[in-house]
Design a protein around this motif. Sequence first.
Motif, short mmCIF file in Angstrom:
data_model
loop_
_atom_site.label_atom_id
_atom_site.label_comp_id
_atom_site.label_asym_id
_atom_site.label_seq_id
_atom_site.Cartn_x
_atom_site.Cartn_y
_atom_site.Cartn_z
N MET A 1 0.85 -1.18 0.00
CA MET A 1 0.00 0.00 0.00
C MET A 1 0.89 1.24 0.00
N LYS A 2 0.51 2.26 -0.76
CA LYS A 2 1.34 3.46 -0.85
C LYS A 2 0.46 4.70 -0.87
N THR A 3 0.96 5.75 -0.24
CA THR A 3 0.27 7.04 -0.23
C THR A 3 1.31 8.13 -0.09
N GLN A 4 0.89 9.37 -0.29
CA GLN A 4 1.84 10.47 -0.07
C GLN A 4 1.96 10.80 1.41
N ILE A 5 0.82 10.86 2.10
CA ILE A 5 0.81 11.23 3.52
C ILE A 5 0.08 10.16 4.31
N CYS A 6 0.75 9.55 5.29
CA CYS A 6 0.09 8.63 6.21
C CYS A 6 -0.19 9.39 7.51
N ILE A 7 -1.47 9.50 7.85
CA ILE A 7 -1.89 10.23 9.04
C ILE A 7 -2.31 9.22 10.09
N ILE A 8 -1.67 9.27 11.25
CA ILE A 8 -2.03 8.37 12.34
C ILE A 8 -2.92 9.14 13.31
N GLY A 9 -4.15 8.70 13.44
CA GLY A 9 -5.12 9.37 14.30
C GLY A 9 -6.31 9.87 13.51
N GLY A 10 -7.50 9.31 13.81
CA GLY A 10 -8.71 9.67 13.09
C GLY A 10 -9.62 10.58 13.87
N GLY A 11 -9.05 11.43 14.72
CA GLY A 11 -9.85 12.46 15.38
C GLY A 11 -9.98 13.67 14.48
N PRO A 12 -10.46 14.79 15.01
CA PRO A 12 -10.69 15.96 14.16
C PRO A 12 -9.44 16.48 13.48
N SER A 13 -8.28 16.42 14.14
CA SER A 13 -7.05 16.93 13.52
C SER A 13 -6.66 16.13 12.30
N GLY A 14 -6.60 14.81 12.46
CA GLY A 14 -6.22 13.96 11.35
C GLY A 14 -7.21 14.00 10.21
N LEU A 15 -8.50 13.99 10.53
CA LEU A 15 -9.53 14.04 9.50
C LEU A 15 -9.51 15.36 8.74
N MET A 16 -9.31 16.46 9.47
CA MET A 16 -9.30 17.77 8.82
C MET A 16 -8.11 17.88 7.87
N LEU A 17 -6.92 17.45 8.31
CA LEU A 17 -5.76 17.52 7.43
C LEU A 17 -5.97 16.66 6.19
N SER A 18 -6.52 15.47 6.38
CA SER A 18 -6.79 14.59 5.24
C SER A 18 -7.75 15.24 4.25
N GLN A 19 -8.80 15.87 4.78
CA GLN A 19 -9.79 16.51 3.93
C GLN A 19 -9.19 17.69 3.16
N LEU A 20 -8.46 18.54 3.84
CA LEU A 20 -7.84 19.70 3.21
C LEU A 20 -6.87 19.29 2.11
N LEU A 21 -6.04 18.29 2.40
CA LEU A 21 -5.06 17.85 1.41
C LEU A 21 -5.73 17.19 0.21
N HIS A 22 -6.80 16.43 0.47
CA HIS A 22 -7.55 15.79 -0.63
C HIS A 22 -8.04 16.84 -1.61
N LEU A 23 -8.53 17.96 -1.08
CA LEU A 23 -9.05 19.02 -1.94
C LEU A 23 -7.95 19.65 -2.81
N LYS A 24 -6.70 19.46 -2.42
CA LYS A 24 -5.57 19.95 -3.21
C LYS A 24 -4.90 18.85 -4.03
N GLY A 25 -5.56 17.68 -4.08
CA GLY A 25 -5.05 16.60 -4.90
C GLY A 25 -3.91 15.81 -4.28
N ILE A 26 -3.75 15.90 -2.97
CA ILE A 26 -2.68 15.19 -2.26
C ILE A 26 -3.27 13.97 -1.57
N ASP A 27 -2.71 12.80 -1.82
CA ASP A 27 -3.27 11.54 -1.35
C ASP A 27 -2.90 11.27 0.11
N THR A 28 -3.87 10.81 0.89
CA THR A 28 -3.64 10.48 2.29
C THR A 28 -4.34 9.17 2.66
N ILE A 29 -3.81 8.53 3.68
CA ILE A 29 -4.50 7.42 4.35
C ILE A 29 -4.46 7.72 5.84
N VAL A 30 -5.63 7.60 6.49
CA VAL A 30 -5.74 7.85 7.93
C VAL A 30 -5.89 6.51 8.64
#
Length: 390
Positions: A1-30
């Motif tokens: 499995m591969k991604t640009q950003i691996c975010i550990i933690g699915g609380g509001p901080s991790g989810l918000m960063l994932s959402q913001l980056l997605h809108l800029k075309g940057i791939d994440t997995i939380v």
Amino acid sequence: MKTQICIIGGGPSGLMLSQLLHLKGIDTIVLERQSREYVLGRIRAGVLEHGFAELMREAQCGERMDREGEIHEGFFIAHDGRLDRIDLHEHSGGSSVVVYGQTELTRDLYEARDRMGGKVIHNVEDVKIHDVTSAAPFVTWRDGDEVVRIDCDYVIGADGFHGVSRKTIPSDVLREYERLYPIGWLGVLSRTKPVSPELIYARHERGFALCSLRSQVLSRYYIQVPLTDTVEDWSDEAFWAELKQRLPAEVAARLETGPSIEKSIAPLRSFVAEPMRYGNLFLAGDAAHIVPPTGARGLNSAASDIYYLYHALVDHYQKGDDAGLENYSAKALARVWKAQRFSWWMTMMLHTFPDGISYDRKLQETELQYLLSSQKALGSLAENYVGLPF
């Protein structure tokens, strides 16, 4: 499995960063250790500073917040049987805060991730972070008997105080600063009409109290208790009786009581870890810093971390500019320590400490009197409460 950003933690901080980056075309997995239901069941603070609300809107998650959240332009300090209102709007130059429960905010972020096909993996076990000082870090976790691996460019540790991310930084690199307070907050959530349209912070010889709210039919109240107390020590009736004693008579008389929906005790702690970057691992939120809930800086401090990380990562991927990443720790910590100072100041001014001497109590009284008599002091409080600029 591969991604640009691996975010550990699915609380509001991790989810918000994932959402913001997605809108800029940057791939994440939380990755989240708990279930989605567990995350959404956590009751947390609900006072959002202006900058946090703007981030929610930029993340395309602010519609319900704007519809159901309440704009508060001030709050009250209760002391010596009276109420004094702090006019945030006046003393901050026109700013305010939004009262909107963290549970609802997290739900909005989850729904946005669902709409956009964001990848959030729950119930992950035995998460480990590898090779963060190399150009090819990776994260592993266990799914039953299988070890799953994610290769990535960067790892974001938004997994809270007890998470694995901060523990990955070697002890000879990490510096930790901590203050433990000998008190806790007993919080009760009830389906009752709030006693006040704005928050009431109460200073009383029996101990601190806070009257807060989630909506016009959902109230959140707190009283200061010894750390030795447990939830079982406090029946609903005992809680309401004690709360009334700590409020001015006019407020206590109109307090609507009812069965508790949720009841918990949170110890008060101030904590900062430095640095907030180690190689290609970046810490955010409670993984790096914790404040007492006085002043509502916890979630808002995490939001500033996400703001800096979001812009730094966008600059890296879209412009090839790494200045934001290089300066992230110093920039985030500068704001974190200001939030620490403000939370410590409010905590020390409004609480009763079991080991306090008469000199300390007189200083507390003088501090509050000075605050209420000085336009500049009120301006400083308002500026910090509505949120310092990012």
